[in-house]
Structure formats: C-alpha cells, structure tokens
Design a protein around this motif. Sequence first.
Motif: not given
Lengths: 130, 560
Positions: B349, B351-352, B355, B359, B365, B367, B371, B374-375
């Motif tokens: 999570y 890393q997401l 990331n 971006k 695009k 998150l 999301l 929730s992460s």
Amino acid sequence: MNDSPLILVTDDDPDICIMTKMMLEINNYRVLIADDEDSTRKILLENKVDLLIMDMLLSGVDGTDVCRRLKADPQTAAIPVIMFSAHPNALENCRDAGANDFISKPFEMTDMLEKIKVCLQKGSTSSLGR
Amino acid sequence: MAFRYITEPEERLRFAAILADNIADAVIGTDTGENNFRILSWNRAAENLYGWKTEEVIGKTAAEVVPSTMLPEVRKKMMALLNENGYWEGEVVQHNRDGRQIQIHATVSLVKDDSGKVIGAVAVNRDVTGRKRIEENIRQSEEKYRQLSETLDEKVKIRTAQLNDLNSILHEKNTSLAAARSELEARNKQLNEAQQIANLGSWEWNVESGELCWSDNMYRIFEFEPDEKITFEKFTAAVHPEDRERVLQSIGNGVIFNSFEEFYHRITTPSGIPKIIFARGEVIMNEKGKVVRMIGTGQDVTTQKTTEQQLIRQMEELKKLSDSDIQKNNFIAMASHELKTPITSIKGYVQLLLNAFEKEKNEEKVLPPLLVRSSLKSVDKQISRLTRLISELLDLSKIETGTLELKKEEFMLNELAIETVEDILYTNPKHQINIFHDFHHTVFADKDRVGQVMINFLTNAIKYSPNSQKVNVYIQKIGEDEIGFRVEDFGIGINEAEQQKIFERFYRAGGKDEQTYPGFGIGLFIANEFIQKHGGRMMVKSEKGKGSNFTFTLPLTKKD
C-alpha cells in the motif's frame, strides 16, 4: 484496456489480494482475485487468464499442490504461474511444483512488475530452471 | 654152620647157630685179613642175600664170593680204619650170585680172642637196596617237588610280575583317572566361573519324570540354597505371577512343537529382588520323535535390561528435546511468515501511494481518493495485526521467563464477550456469531488477557471453519463457583490424539493442509497459560470433520 493481459491473484489474505490488484491495475493489467482453489480453478476455466499469481498457504490447502494440479490439467497447464510467499524456503517447493517464477513477500512493486513482464513474454517457460 | 674155635658147651653153640640163622642181616664170619678173609661162617640171611649156599662159600675168600667194587684207595682206607678201630661201617655196592647189583650197608668188626689177638672178622651186611630205592624215590620226589616248587616259584614270579604289571597299569589308569577327574573338576570349576561371569545358569528337565536339574549358578541366580533340591514347582513359584502363564505356555509349546523358543521372564528371589531372566533351550527327542528332555540356560539380564530401558528412556528424552528443537525451528519459520504477511500488505500500500504521488507530479492517472483512504485503512489494520503478533511473542517470552503479570479488575464477562464478538464481526463481516447468555456475572480478572483468549477462540473458530459461517458463543455458569465461556464451531474439527497436544507450545495441527492456516501456533498455549494463571480451566471437545467446542472457565467473584 481490453487487450491488456488478464492476471488472476489468489491469496487467502484479502488485504494482499486488494493491494496487489490495485498495484497491477494502475500498471494497465486486468486483474481478478480469488481466495481458494475452487474459485481459482473456476476463474481460470471461465476466463482467458494470461498469468496466475498465487500465495503458497491458502488456509486449508497448500498453494504448491494447487499449482501442481493446475499444471497437470491440460485445460490450465499452459497458464504461467508465479508463486509468492512470506515463508522461508518456499522457492524450492514452488519450483518443484512447476511454478514459472517466485516472488518473496514482502516485495518491491518494481520487482513484481518486472517478473510479470518476463513471464508474459516467455509464456509457460519457467524462469526458475529445473 | 660151626665155629671151629668154640670151646663152649655144645648147647651154647647150637643156640649161637640158631641165633645167627634167625638174624635178618647177612652175618659172615671170616678168617683174618692175612688169610684173605676166608669165609668161615655164612648164615641163612647171607644165603638169601647173595644166592650162595653155605657149603658153596665156606673156605673161599670173601673176594671170591662177593667181589669188591671198591676202588683200591677206598678199600685201603677202609682196611686202615678197620685195623685201627677194629670196626668199619659203610655202604658198598656188591653183586649177588645172579650178578644183580645190591646196595649193602656193611658193618665189619675184627674178632679177637681172650688175649686180644685178632683171630678173624665178622661182617653184618644189610640189603639197603629197597631203602635206597625209597630214598631214591624220596630224592626223586624231592627233586620233583623242588622242580615243582621251582615251577611254582616261576609261575608265582610270572604271576607276580603280571600282577605287578597289572598293578602299574592300574596305577597308571588310576593316575590318569585322577588326572581326568581333576581336569573334569577344573572344567566344572571353569564352567561354573564362566556361568558366574555370564550370570548364566544351565538346566535340564526330564519331561517324563519331571525331574529338574540345575547348575550351581542357576541356584545362585534364583538365590536358592545349594542343597535345596530344585523342583519344577519351586521354579514356577519363583517366576513373577504376571509372567507365569506365559512361561508355562512357552515350555508347553516346546514339548508340543519340538522347539524351544527363547523368551524373557521376571523372577522374584527369596530376598525379594526382582530379576529378569533370558531363557534359552533345546528339546531332546527319543527315536519316536517325542520330546523326552529339555536342556537350556537361564541368564540374569537384569542389568542389561535395566540399562536398555534407561537407554530407551534417554533416547526418548533426547527425541523429545530434538522434537522441541524441530518445533522451535518450525515456530521461527512460521513466526517470520506471520510477521511478513502484514508487512507485505503495508509495504504494498505504501508503494502504491508513493507511486500515486510520483504520477500526480507527472499529471498522469492517479489513485482515486477513495482508494487512497482504503489503502491507509488497510495499512492501519495491518499495523494493528503486526502489533498483536508482536504482543503474542512478548507474552510467550513472559510465560517462558515466568514474568507474566495480571492486571485484575472486576467486570461482567458477558459484556466483554459482546464487545469482542462485535470486533470480530467487524473484520469478518460474512460470519454469523450467535451469543447465548442467560445471566450477568462479574469476574475478577485481567480484562485484556481474557479478551485476548476470547479473540483467540473466535478467530480459531472462523479460521478452521472454511466452509461454515456459523459460530455460537455460550456464557454459562458451571457448578456453584465457575463461569464458562464456550465457542462452538462447525469446522474441520480436531481428532482425539491432536486434542491432547493443542495446548502445548508451538503445537500446530498435524496435516499438511492444516498447516496452511495462518498463525504462530502459540495462541492456545498462551490462552491456556492466561486462564490457568486466573485459576480457571481450559477444555476442548471436538470431532474431526464436524467442529470443535473450546471452553475456558473463570472463578466467579464471591458475593458477600
């Protein structure tokens, strides 16, 4: 988007499933998730899945055994499988089960994406060596 | 017959003549030697002896009638003796008229007149031929006897020699017999010593007569008096009661099946010392194939057996130790797996999110905010999970070092149960948990620890019920002083052998598939320790494939 590879993630831990799914989706893969052997098999048979990423311990069944059975079934044998696990000494077991590659948990997202790319290019050829 | 020179009256002469004729010896009167011993008288006995009639010999010289057989020297000597002594006596050999040799004992005396002048000689000759023969016979008999006695002597000598030989042979035999006996005794002694060293005795049993015979060491092993005659009954009485039937069976089988199978049995000695005997034997059959005797050995293997048993015990302890080593290694592997799983989620999570920020900068695009939220919620949840796991490890360490402390307070057990079930349902929304409680009671306990045990029971019930969503919770009074908390599931269940071990440290269900469930394998162990420290009990009732019931009890707070 419809042309992008379809990946199935199987893990008994729902958080890991969702996290991996998110990770792969932002990298333009289509992702389905499952938490046991039956749902995994069902999804594989009903969809044209390009890659299976599967955990080793599935609360009631050993992921390596599932891998072995999928590789033995002509309907699913061609689908490349990447096993991932937090268990030490898992690499050996996964290779023996016929998995194409192995990812150790916790993992770096970039490593995961790289292995997926290689695996999709190679198809069913193993990167683990036999 | 008449004496020319007799001057006596006639009657006297006649008497003399009759006398002469009635003498049994030959009486020959002669003239002097100077007159060549001319025969002057010749009695009847002389006639009979020599065969010559008186008329035929009168006037003839003695030598003419009876030629002398004497050697001249002997005759000369005789004559000298006669002249000197007037008398001679001796034995001579003469011949009679027929030429037959006769043996004569002769007594010759000179006849003198009143003035002492020699006027003639008189010879009285007696035939001793018969006597001589007897003498000869005697001599010969004596010779025979001598020879006989010599023969006898010889024989006695030979026999004696033979006897001596026999004696020496016998002596040798005796010596070698004695040697053999002493060797036999030595051998026996050796055998006895060997038997003593080997703690071994030998026996022989006559099947038909029932007579039992034991070696000295057999007596020693059984601690029987050496002069106490052993019997089969005494032997069986010494055998340990629990082994008696088996021993009799083994011996009976030997008789029936013609073979003696070795076996172990226990005995109790008169002094009460228990011993273990290793019995071996052989059967001896007669020509009909019937077992008539049994011979064998009994060895006191008490020490060996005891050592063996000690060794087995030590091996078992070693195995337990190494088993616990294996358990420990398995635990470490499982623990690292368990700790890595939430970290995997957290890392993923994070890393997401990282990331997404990268971006966002590039206006790619991103998150969606939902999301992101929730992460972060997942990360929070996984951190809680990690904290719980680390607390478990800490608890384990406290239990191991004996430093676990309880923070006791009064609280209602069913209220805590309801709170806990709500928490569980929050993370396992698919499950249906029913609570059954008919009364309210307070306990004096460590609320956090008791809550931990409840979580353990509930998560186990969910974890091991992959195909069932139903869990029942019961809070019930047990007896007068206890309150019980029971969780019932309809999952995979636990077989009876496993039920004994599930409260052990590091224990996890045995099957390969069972081991795929997450967890340290210390939850129940820790729970059990907590409950015991509260003076409560933990119980499991389960059936493989049908489900399990886990119960813990706590003492009720006494109401004044």
